[in-house]
Design a protein around this motif. Structure first.
Motif, PDB file in Angstrom:
ATOM      1  N   THR A   1      35.322 -37.628 111.063  1.00 60.96           N
ATOM      2  CA  THR A   1      34.205 -38.319 111.715  1.00 60.96           C
ATOM      3  C   THR A   1      32.893 -37.642 111.341  1.00 60.96           C
ATOM      4  O   THR A   1      32.875 -36.595 110.688  1.00 60.96           O
ATOM      5  CB  THR A   1      34.347 -38.287 113.249  1.00 60.96           C
ATOM      6  N   GLU A   2      31.795 -38.229 111.803  1.00 64.15           N
ATOM      7  CA  GLU A   2      30.516 -37.564 111.670  1.00 64.15           C
ATOM      8  C   GLU A   2      30.518 -36.292 112.511  1.00 64.15           C
ATOM      9  O   GLU A   2      31.209 -36.206 113.516  1.00 64.15           O
ATOM     10  CB  GLU A   2      29.365 -38.468 112.155  1.00 64.15           C
ATOM     11  N   ARG A   3      29.715 -35.330 112.103  1.00 60.12           N
ATOM     12  CA  ARG A   3      29.590 -34.097 112.878  1.00 60.12           C
ATOM     13  C   ARG A   3      28.816 -34.369 114.165  1.00 60.12           C
ATOM     14  O   ARG A   3      27.902 -35.196 114.207  1.00 60.12           O
ATOM     15  CB  ARG A   3      28.864 -33.029 112.061  1.00 60.12           C
ATOM     16  N   PHE A   4      29.191 -33.632 115.213  1.00 58.46           N
ATOM     17  CA  PHE A   4      28.487 -33.749 116.485  1.00 58.46           C
ATOM     18  C   PHE A   4      27.003 -33.433 116.308  1.00 58.46           C
ATOM     19  O   PHE A   4      26.144 -34.063 116.938  1.00 58.46           O
ATOM     20  CB  PHE A   4      29.116 -32.794 117.499  1.00 58.46           C
ATOM     21  N   THR A   5      26.684 -32.480 115.453  1.00 56.92           N
ATOM     22  CA  THR A   5      25.283 -32.115 115.198  1.00 56.92           C
ATOM     23  C   THR A   5      24.472 -33.311 114.730  1.00 56.92           C
ATOM     24  O   THR A   5      23.290 -33.444 115.078  1.00 56.92           O
ATOM     25  CB  THR A   5      25.222 -30.987 114.153  1.00 56.92           C
ATOM     26  N   TYR A   6      25.098 -34.179 113.951  1.00 53.41           N
ATOM     27  CA  TYR A   6      24.404 -35.364 113.446  1.00 53.41           C
ATOM     28  C   TYR A   6      23.883 -36.216 114.605  1.00 53.41           C
ATOM     29  O   TYR A   6      22.738 -36.671 114.596  1.00 53.41           O
ATOM     30  CB  TYR A   6      25.352 -36.171 112.560  1.00 53.41           C
ATOM     31  N   PHE A   7      24.708 -36.399 115.626  1.00 54.03           N
ATOM     32  CA  PHE A   7      24.311 -37.249 116.753  1.00 54.03           C
ATOM     33  C   PHE A   7      23.292 -36.556 117.649  1.00 54.03           C
ATOM     34  O   PHE A   7      22.357 -37.192 118.148  1.00 54.03           O
ATOM     35  CB  PHE A   7      25.544 -37.658 117.562  1.00 54.03           C
TER      36      PHE A   7
END
Length: 481
Positions: free
Chosen positions: A278-284
């Protein structure tokens, strides 16, 4: 003040502080039950490159190419993982492969040479076990390389459903395919002393077949964990929910967000804010214009205090960013600020010492838009966990019905002591974006042992200074003569 004196003073202060702040140690070490574990997931190729002799066609500048990470690199940096308190290292597929993530398998009978030798892999397992940790290996059930050795065997022609874009897909309903896959993973677990298998590519696999594979590896040794980061009704030791992942991510990417959907986790739930697919949490959190390290600490603090099996992707401790695999599968950088790492060390050490935090009962006391308060309790001990994922200081008043009569609450991180007021209420106040664990203890008067220890420590300190002063005076006197 000389260097030795400074070291002595620091030691005295640390000992004195521990007298006051040490929590109850249950001496309960993680064992053969999955709820006692916490998982750190990495890709061998992206972790650490210890040796260059196995760097074949390695290009660290190409995000799609091999970067050089190997088994010896994981051994080199294993204390980094252990110090953060994780008990399981999940290392992905390690069979001969065309891709750095191990998914495009070429041959189940060989270990990927870029990762290291079979002897080095066995050494990795051995070192992990010496450090009290476990190794879990990835095993995809489908979508191998079109150059997989099965595709070269005419007798296995009916095993293959299709080959497209370099990917070979096999028929998971074919009894011969099922037998071959089961035999492969069972033989592998017998040859190498691994502690579990992380199954993937489950689509199209009958539940009965997956359960048969799980039963097969569990006959090899105990514990032998079977997990998957895909939703399934098979008999996995953990329960993965994509919706739960999204709920955690959405609750912690910013403050004051709805948190009601993460309130009722179970002991076997995989708790995570992202995974390597998935996308990294940092991205969100970055999209929200929030400071990712604070968001990560708050989220992981909650995960490590709630019922369930904590799971963290490598690089989360350095706030690794990324929206697609080429971005989020970066080579691990160990030369960064250790703020998140130190936080994980602290809270995971408490979890590892407390059976109550790993598998105790839970009573939810409050949950509203990021402000979550619950009790974790057992016959041995009780904690009040306060998660203030809001933009303001929060307060909750707890009655003796919740805390108990004649008790006091000791904050483990903020180190405050809360006693009941004249109305018998325990008033817990916590600043924004913090997680605190309050240990419930019997109410005490003056901490006599602490006072005595401090007096002894300072008396020893004064004596030491006098001795140093006298020796210095004698030395000066001799020099003058």
């Amino acid at each position: 003040m000389n260097v030795n004196l400074k070291k002595w003073v620091v030691t005295v202060l640390l000992i004195s502080g521990l007298w006051l702040t040490t929590t109850q140690n249950t001496n309960a070490e993680p064992n053969g039950s999955i709820h006692n574990e916490s998982i750190y997931d990495l890709l061998v190729d992206r972790y650490f490159n210890k040796v260059v002799s196995n760097d074949v066609d390695v290009n660290a500048q190409d995000p799609n190419a091999f970067a050089g990470g190997d088994f010896l690199g994981i051994i080199e940096k294993m204390d980094h993982i252990k110090d953060m308190g994780f008990t399981i290292i999940s290392i992905g597929p390690i069979f001969a492969t065309e891709t750095y993530d191990g998914k495009r398998i070429l041959d189940f009978n060989e270990i990927e040479k870029r990762f290291g030798t079979p002897e080095e892999f066995q050494e990795l397992i051995k070192v992990a076990h010496k450090k009290g940790m476990k190794i879990v290996v990835g095993f995809p059930l489908n979508n191998y390389s079109e150059n997989h050795n099965w595709s070269m065997d005419p007798s296995k022609k009916d095993w293959i459903v299709k080959t497209e874009n370099g990917v070979m897909q096999v028929d998971l309903t074919n009894p011969k395919v099922q037998q071959a896959l089961k035999q492969t993973i069972v033989d592998f677990t017998k040859k190498y002393d691994i502690d579990g298998v992380n199954f993937s590519e489950l689509q199209g696999a009958p539940i009965s077949f997956v359960n048969d594979m799980i039963a097969g590896i569990k006959e090899v040794r105990n514990p032998m964990y079977a997990i998957a980061l895909e939703e399934s009704d098979a008999n996995f030791d953990t329960h993965y929910s994509n919706q739960l992942l999204v709920d955690f991510r959405e609750a912690f990417k910013n403050t004051d967000l709805p948190s009601e959907r993460i309130a009722s986790t179970n002991d076997n739930d995989l708790l995570m804010i992202d995974q390597l697919n998935t996308e990294r949490f940092t991205y969100f959190s970055a999209l929200e214009n929030m400071f990712p390290p604070t968001r990560i600490k708050t989220a992981m603090g909650a995960i490590l205090a709630m019922p369930g099996v904590p799971y963290m992707s490598y690089g989360t401790e350095i706030a690794m960013n990324g929206q697609v695999p080429q971005e989020s599968h970066q080579v691990m950088n160990f030369r960064v600020d250790e703020d998140i790492t130190n936080y994980l060390k602290d809270i995971n050490s408490i979890r590892n010492k407390s059976e109550t935090l790993r598998s105790g009962k839970t009573e939810l006391l409050k949950n509203e838009n990021g402000y979550i308060v619950f009790k974790r309790y057992s016959d041995k001990e009780t904690f009040i966990v306060v998660i203030n994922n809001t933009s303001a200081t929060q307060r909750i008043d707890l009655s003796s019905d919740v805390v108990g009569e004649n008790k006091e609450l000791r904050g483990i991180f903020e180190q405050d002591v809360v006693r009941p007021d004249k109305d018998g209420k325990y008033k817990l106040v916590l600043d924004r974006e913090l997680v605190e664990l309050y240990q419930v203890t019997d109410r005490k008067g003056l901490n006599t042992s602490y006072i005595v220890a401090m007096c002894v420590a300072y008396l020893m300190f004064i004596i030491f200074l006098v001795i140093v002063w006298k020796k210095g005076k004698q030395k000066n006197s001799k020099q003058n003569n």
